[in-house]
Motif scaffolding. Structure first.
Motif, PDB file in Angstrom:
ATOM      1  N   LEU A 207       6.229   9.581   4.128  1.00 55.90           N
ATOM      2  CA  LEU A 207       6.743   9.214   2.813  1.00 55.90           C
ATOM      3  C   LEU A 207       6.589   7.716   2.570  1.00 55.90           C
ATOM      4  CD1 LEU A 207      10.163  11.141   2.948  1.00 55.90           C
ATOM      5  CD2 LEU A 207       8.047  11.924   1.851  1.00 55.90           C
ATOM      6  N   VAL A 208       6.404   7.361   1.309  1.00 52.55           N
ATOM      7  CA  VAL A 208       6.513   5.973   0.852  1.00 52.55           C
ATOM      8  C   VAL A 208       7.687   5.938  -0.116  1.00 52.55           C
ATOM      9  CG1 VAL A 208       5.410   4.100  -0.428  1.00 52.55           C
ATOM     10  CG2 VAL A 208       4.056   5.510   1.131  1.00 52.55           C
ATOM     11  N   HIS A 209       8.656   5.058   0.130  1.00 56.57           N
ATOM     12  CA  HIS A 209       9.889   5.068  -0.662  1.00 56.57           C
ATOM     13  C   HIS A 209       9.636   4.757  -2.129  1.00 56.57           C
ATOM     14  CE1 HIS A 209      13.678   3.452  -2.326  1.00 56.57           C
ATOM     15  NE2 HIS A 209      14.258   4.344  -1.540  1.00 56.57           N
ATOM     16  N   GLY A 210       8.866   3.707  -2.413  1.00 59.58           N
ATOM     17  CA  GLY A 210       8.481   3.416  -3.787  1.00 59.58           C
ATOM     18  C   GLY A 210       9.362   2.434  -4.535  1.00 59.58           C
ATOM     19  N   ASP A 211      10.526   2.069  -3.980  1.00 58.21           N
ATOM     20  CA  ASP A 211      11.414   1.138  -4.686  1.00 58.21           C
ATOM     21  C   ASP A 211      12.339   0.461  -3.674  1.00 58.21           C
ATOM     22  OD1 ASP A 211      12.775  -0.277  -6.625  1.00 58.21           O
ATOM     23  OD2 ASP A 211      14.017   1.415  -7.256  1.00 58.21           O
ATOM     24  N   GLU A 240      -1.600   4.949   3.073  1.00 55.47           N
ATOM     25  CA  GLU A 240      -1.617   3.767   3.935  1.00 55.47           C
ATOM     26  C   GLU A 240      -1.551   2.476   3.136  1.00 55.47           C
ATOM     27  OE1 GLU A 240      -4.237   1.869   7.626  1.00 55.47           O
ATOM     28  OE2 GLU A 240      -4.708   3.854   6.828  1.00 55.47           O
ATOM     29  N   GLY A 241      -2.298   2.421   2.046  1.00 53.07           N
ATOM     30  CA  GLY A 241      -2.286   1.206   1.243  1.00 53.07           C
ATOM     31  C   GLY A 241      -0.937   0.940   0.599  1.00 53.07           C
ATOM     32  N   LEU A 242      -0.315   1.992   0.041  1.00 54.32           N
ATOM     33  CA  LEU A 242       1.001   1.823  -0.576  1.00 54.32           C
ATOM     34  C   LEU A 242       2.051   1.459   0.455  1.00 54.32           C
ATOM     35  CD1 LEU A 242       1.049   4.823  -3.095  1.00 54.32           C
ATOM     36  CD2 LEU A 242       0.705   2.395  -3.608  1.00 54.32           C
ATOM     37  N   ALA A 243       1.958   2.061   1.636  1.00 52.36           N
ATOM     38  CA  ALA A 243       2.923   1.748   2.697  1.00 52.36           C
ATOM     39  C   ALA A 243       2.798   0.293   3.129  1.00 52.36           C
ATOM     40  CB  ALA A 243       2.705   2.677   3.882  1.00 52.36           C
ATOM     41  N   ARG A 244       1.575  -0.196   3.240  1.00 48.27           N
ATOM     42  CA  ARG A 244       1.353  -1.584   3.641  1.00 48.27           C
ATOM     43  C   ARG A 244       1.926  -2.526   2.572  1.00 48.27           C
ATOM     44  NH1 ARG A 244      -3.717  -1.683   3.267  1.00 48.27           N
ATOM     45  NH2 ARG A 244      -4.104  -0.718   5.302  1.00 48.27           N
ATOM     46  N   GLU A 245       1.662  -2.224   1.298  1.00 47.62           N
ATOM     47  CA  GLU A 245       2.195  -3.055   0.223  1.00 47.62           C
ATOM     48  C   GLU A 245       3.721  -3.061   0.228  1.00 47.62           C
ATOM     49  OE1 GLU A 245       0.634  -1.736  -3.472  1.00 47.62           O
ATOM     50  OE2 GLU A 245      -1.463  -2.097  -2.932  1.00 47.62           O
ATOM     51  N   GLU A 246       4.312  -1.897   0.504  1.00 47.06           N
ATOM     52  CA  GLU A 246       5.764  -1.800   0.530  1.00 47.06           C
ATOM     53  C   GLU A 246       6.354  -2.673   1.633  1.00 47.06           C
ATOM     54  OE1 GLU A 246       8.186   1.887  -0.765  1.00 47.06           O
ATOM     55  OE2 GLU A 246       7.668   2.229   1.349  1.00 47.06           O
ATOM     56  N   LEU A 247       5.743  -2.632   2.795  1.00 47.28           N
ATOM     57  CA  LEU A 247       6.219  -3.460   3.909  1.00 47.28           C
ATOM     58  C   LEU A 247       6.043  -4.945   3.608  1.00 47.28           C
ATOM     59  CD1 LEU A 247       4.891  -1.369   6.912  1.00 47.28           C
ATOM     60  CD2 LEU A 247       7.296  -1.944   6.483  1.00 47.28           C
ATOM     61  N   LEU A 248       4.911  -5.309   3.034  1.00 43.17           N
ATOM     62  CA  LEU A 248       4.657  -6.718   2.726  1.00 43.17           C
ATOM     63  C   LEU A 248       5.610  -7.246   1.652  1.00 43.17           C
ATOM     64  CD1 LEU A 248       0.731  -6.768   2.744  1.00 43.17           C
ATOM     65  CD2 LEU A 248       2.270  -7.787   4.444  1.00 43.17           C
TER      66      LEU A 248
END
Length: 267
Positions: A207-211, A240-248
């Motif tokens: 999952l990617v949380h998104g917020d 993977e890309g969205l997860a990386r952006e979320e962490l950054l």
């Protein structure tokens, strides 16, 4: 024809724009939905339930679902009633169903989110007050199904989110869910290691949380490693890309001070 008693009516939710007022109305043991054109009553009446309810036309005491109220050319009230079933949440995976009207509300957190009493303890009720909110709550219910399944298989791990207590039912249809109430504070910049570790766990679930704003992390500073994520409305399948952006984005999100994403608590 039997009509509903106005002395036993309560506006549970309302949304008003330039053209219509939308109301979720409890009358006795059922909930009904009204749409009223804004030219039917003055602004004060449209906005204040104690003024609106006495001026409503007689509502039939039958299992209808929606009513649209307008004015005819001669100024008289006109209404169109529908018995069509309303949309509901389809992702119903939990064994417990809870009638939303059986819950005692103790605090309004925001529209569609209340602190309630359930089984002798505080809990958080989250629901779709109107039809257009169903997809958002459906999406969050799906995310909790994945989180809850993982928790049942890994009971030794600390929880990632509040416990999902059951689905909320209104007139027999599913409109929301009930969560464990967890105590804590919003995240701060020095909580970054714990928040990042939790977010990586969510990513490993697929999952990617998104917020990931700071208000969606609940940190209990009295318990080591006790941090929860909430509000999975924007959650998506892992990318993977969205997860990386979320962490950054996490350091900046935890340092954010404008109040963006905060919950407005009302009495």
């Amino acid at each position: 024809m039997s009509v509903l008693s106005k002395s036993d009516m309560e506006i549970l939710s309302q949304y008003i724009d330039d053209e219509h007022g939308c109301y979720r109305l409890r009358a006795g043991p059922r909930v009904y939905y009204l749409t009223i054109s804004t030219d039917v009553f003055d602004d004060d009446t449209m906005c204040r339930p104690y003024l609106l309810i006495p001026r409503l036309p007689d509502l039939p005491n039958t299992p209808w679902t929606t009513m649209a109220i307008s004015r005819d050319q001669d100024g008289s009230l006109a209404s169109i009633i529908s018995t069509d079933p309303l949309p509901e949440i389809r992702t119903t995976w939990h064994e417990r169903r809870i009638d939303v009207l059986s819950l005692t509300r103790t605090r309004r957190i925001r529209s569609g989110v209340h602190e309630v009493q359930y089984d002798g303890a505080p809990a958080i009720a989250k629901m779709a007050c109107f039809q257009w909110e169903i997809p958002r709550i459906e999406h969050e219910t799906w995310a909790y199904s994945i989180i809850t399944h993982h928790r049942s298989q890994h009971a030794h791990e600390s929880p990632m989110a509040p416990s999902f207590l059951g689905h909320l039912i209104e007139n027999g249809r599913t409109i929301g869910f009930l969560l464990e109430k967890v105590d804590g504070e919003r995240a701060r910049p020095d909580d970054l290691p714990r928040c990042e570790a939790l977010l990586r766990r969510v990513h490993r679930l697929g999952l990617v949380h998104g917020d990931v704003n700071r208000y969606n992390f609940i940190v209990n500073r009295d318990a080591e490693n006790s941090v929860y994520l909430v509000d999975f409305e924007h959650c998506t399948e892992f990318d993977e890309g969205l997860a990386r952006e979320e962490l950054l984005s996490l350091p900046a999100e935890l340092a954010e001070e404008t109040g963006r994403g905060t919950t407005v608590t009302l009495p």
